[in-house]
Scaffold this motif. Structure first.
Motif, PDB file in Angstrom:
ATOM      1  N   LEU A  14       0.839  -1.198   0.000  1.00 40.37           N
ATOM      2  CA  LEU A  14       0.000   0.000   0.000  1.00 40.37           C
ATOM      3  C   LEU A  14       0.874   1.248   0.000  1.00 40.37           C
ATOM      4  O   LEU A  14       2.011   1.228   0.426  1.00 40.37           O
ATOM      5  N   GLY A  15       0.328   2.330  -0.459  1.00 38.78           N
ATOM      6  CA  GLY A  15       1.003   3.623  -0.378  1.00 38.78           C
ATOM      7  C   GLY A  15       1.870   3.960  -1.570  1.00 38.78           C
ATOM      8  O   GLY A  15       2.595   4.947  -1.531  1.00 38.78           O
ATOM      9  N   ILE A  16       1.822   3.196  -2.637  1.00 37.06           N
ATOM     10  CA  ILE A  16       2.601   3.524  -3.834  1.00 37.06           C
ATOM     11  C   ILE A  16       1.795   4.534  -4.633  1.00 37.06           C
ATOM     12  O   ILE A  16       0.683   4.264  -5.071  1.00 37.06           O
ATOM     13  N   THR A  17       2.381   5.726  -4.813  1.00 36.38           N
ATOM     14  CA  THR A  17       1.663   6.787  -5.529  1.00 36.38           C
ATOM     15  C   THR A  17       2.086   6.899  -6.986  1.00 36.38           C
ATOM     16  O   THR A  17       1.296   7.333  -7.827  1.00 36.38           O
ATOM     17  N   ASP A  18       3.298   6.521  -7.302  1.00 39.52           N
ATOM     18  CA  ASP A  18       3.787   6.597  -8.676  1.00 39.52           C
ATOM     19  C   ASP A  18       3.127   5.501  -9.513  1.00 39.52           C
ATOM     20  O   ASP A  18       3.179   4.320  -9.158  1.00 39.52           O
ATOM     21  N   PRO A  19       2.467   5.854 -10.624  1.00 37.83           N
ATOM     22  CA  PRO A  19       1.770   4.849 -11.428  1.00 37.83           C
ATOM     23  C   PRO A  19       2.711   3.787 -12.007  1.00 37.83           C
ATOM     24  O   PRO A  19       2.334   2.618 -12.129  1.00 37.83           O
ATOM     25  N   VAL A  20       3.931   4.183 -12.350  1.00 38.23           N
ATOM     26  CA  VAL A  20       4.879   3.221 -12.909  1.00 38.23           C
ATOM     27  C   VAL A  20       5.297   2.225 -11.832  1.00 38.23           C
ATOM     28  O   VAL A  20       5.319   1.010 -12.062  1.00 38.23           O
ATOM     29  N   GLU A  21       5.617   2.722 -10.648  1.00 41.91           N
ATOM     30  CA  GLU A  21       5.984   1.838  -9.544  1.00 41.91           C
ATOM     31  C   GLU A  21       4.818   0.939  -9.160  1.00 41.91           C
ATOM     32  O   GLU A  21       5.002  -0.232  -8.836  1.00 41.91           O
ATOM     33  N   SER A  22       3.610   1.475  -9.192  1.00 39.28           N
ATOM     34  CA  SER A  22       2.423   0.689  -8.882  1.00 39.28           C
ATOM     35  C   SER A  22       2.245  -0.440  -9.896  1.00 39.28           C
ATOM     36  O   SER A  22       1.963  -1.582  -9.523  1.00 39.28           O
ATOM     37  N   ALA A  23       2.420  -0.132 -11.177  1.00 37.02           N
ATOM     38  CA  ALA A  23       2.295  -1.149 -12.225  1.00 37.02           C
ATOM     39  C   ALA A  23       3.363  -2.220 -12.057  1.00 37.02           C
ATOM     40  O   ALA A  23       3.092  -3.415 -12.209  1.00 37.02           O
ATOM     41  N   ARG A  24       4.587  -1.802 -11.735  1.00 36.52           N
ATOM     42  CA  ARG A  24       5.664  -2.782 -11.515  1.00 36.52           C
ATOM     43  C   ARG A  24       5.346  -3.687 -10.326  1.00 36.52           C
ATOM     44  O   ARG A  24       5.563  -4.896 -10.380  1.00 36.52           O
ATOM     45  N   ALA A  25       4.843  -3.087  -9.257  1.00 36.38           N
ATOM     46  CA  ALA A  25       4.509  -3.872  -8.066  1.00 36.38           C
ATOM     47  C   ALA A  25       3.382  -4.856  -8.370  1.00 36.38           C
ATOM     48  O   ALA A  25       3.416  -6.004  -7.922  1.00 36.38           O
ATOM     49  N   GLU A  26       2.385  -4.415  -9.144  1.00 39.94           N
ATOM     50  CA  GLU A  26       1.284  -5.309  -9.511  1.00 39.94           C
ATOM     51  C   GLU A  26       1.765  -6.448 -10.402  1.00 39.94           C
ATOM     52  O   GLU A  26       1.354  -7.606 -10.222  1.00 39.94           O
ATOM     53  N   LEU A  27       2.647  -6.136 -11.352  1.00 39.53           N
ATOM     54  CA  LEU A  27       3.189  -7.167 -12.229  1.00 39.53           C
ATOM     55  C   LEU A  27       4.016  -8.169 -11.426  1.00 39.53           C
ATOM     56  O   LEU A  27       3.891  -9.385 -11.612  1.00 39.53           O
ATOM     57  N   LYS A  28       4.836  -7.661 -10.526  1.00 41.43           N
ATOM     58  CA  LYS A  28       5.661  -8.540  -9.683  1.00 41.43           C
ATOM     59  C   LYS A  28       4.776  -9.454  -8.833  1.00 41.43           C
ATOM     60  O   LYS A  28       5.029 -10.656  -8.713  1.00 41.43           O
ATOM     61  N   ALA A  29       3.723  -8.896  -8.256  1.00 46.57           N
ATOM     62  CA  ALA A  29       2.808  -9.695  -7.435  1.00 46.57           C
ATOM     63  C   ALA A  29       2.077 -10.733  -8.287  1.00 46.57           C
ATOM     64  O   ALA A  29       1.910 -11.883  -7.859  1.00 46.57           O
ATOM     65  N   ALA A  30       1.658 -10.348  -9.489  1.00 48.74           N
ATOM     66  CA  ALA A  30       0.957 -11.281 -10.363  1.00 48.74           C
ATOM     67  C   ALA A  30       1.869 -12.434 -10.787  1.00 48.74           C
ATOM     68  O   ALA A  30       1.466 -13.601 -10.777  1.00 48.74           O
ATOM     69  N   LEU A  31       3.114 -12.114 -11.139  1.00 48.67           N
ATOM     70  CA  LEU A  31       4.060 -13.161 -11.527  1.00 48.67           C
ATOM     71  C   LEU A  31       4.369 -14.095 -10.355  1.00 48.67           C
ATOM     72  O   LEU A  31       4.484 -15.310 -10.525  1.00 48.67           O
ATOM     73  N   SER A  32       4.481 -13.537  -9.170  1.00 51.97           N
ATOM     74  CA  SER A  32       4.717 -14.365  -7.981  1.00 51.97           C
ATOM     75  C   SER A  32       3.527 -15.279  -7.707  1.00 51.97           C
ATOM     76  O   SER A  32       3.698 -16.441  -7.336  1.00 51.97           O
ATOM     77  N   ALA A  33       2.317 -14.748  -7.885  1.00 48.89           N
ATOM     78  CA  ALA A  33       1.122 -15.558  -7.677  1.00 48.89           C
ATOM     79  C   ALA A  33       1.052 -16.700  -8.690  1.00 48.89           C
ATOM     80  O   ALA A  33       0.703 -17.834  -8.341  1.00 48.89           O
TER      81      ALA A  33
END
Length: 90
Positions: A14-33
């Motif tokens: 939580l707390g990621i405000t930068d859209p690029v960082e947010s997209a990277r975090a979501e991609l990383k989480a999706a790949l881990s899942a």
């Protein structure tokens, strides 16, 4: 005072405000899942550990029942093997 808890690999912090960082975090989480879901050896190892732990707990609580279960399983396997050999040799 906020208490920081570790974020699982499959979650987005939580707390990621930068859209690029947010997209990277979501991609990383999706790949881990996806990796967690498709890693069959890891799932088998985890399930085996759970079953062994459960069996040990049962054996501690009820040693007579555990011995009876072992004898029953051994007898069932013996009967199955005997039946297969008997069918094969006919």
């Amino acid at each position: 005072m906020s208490i920081e808890s570790p974020v699982p690999r499959t979650a987005v912090p939580l707390g990621i405000t930068d859209p690029v960082e947010s997209a990277r975090a979501e991609l990383k989480a999706a790949l881990s899942a996806i990796e967690e879901k498709t890693n069959l050896p890891k799932q088998v190892a985890r399930k085996t550990d759970e079953v062994v732990s459960s069996a040990r707990g049962f054996a501690r609580r009820n040693p007579t029942g555990a011995a009876a279960a072992v004898v029953g399983v051994a007898a069932a396997v013996g009967v199955i093997v005997w039946g297969i050999v008997r069918l094969y040799t006919r």
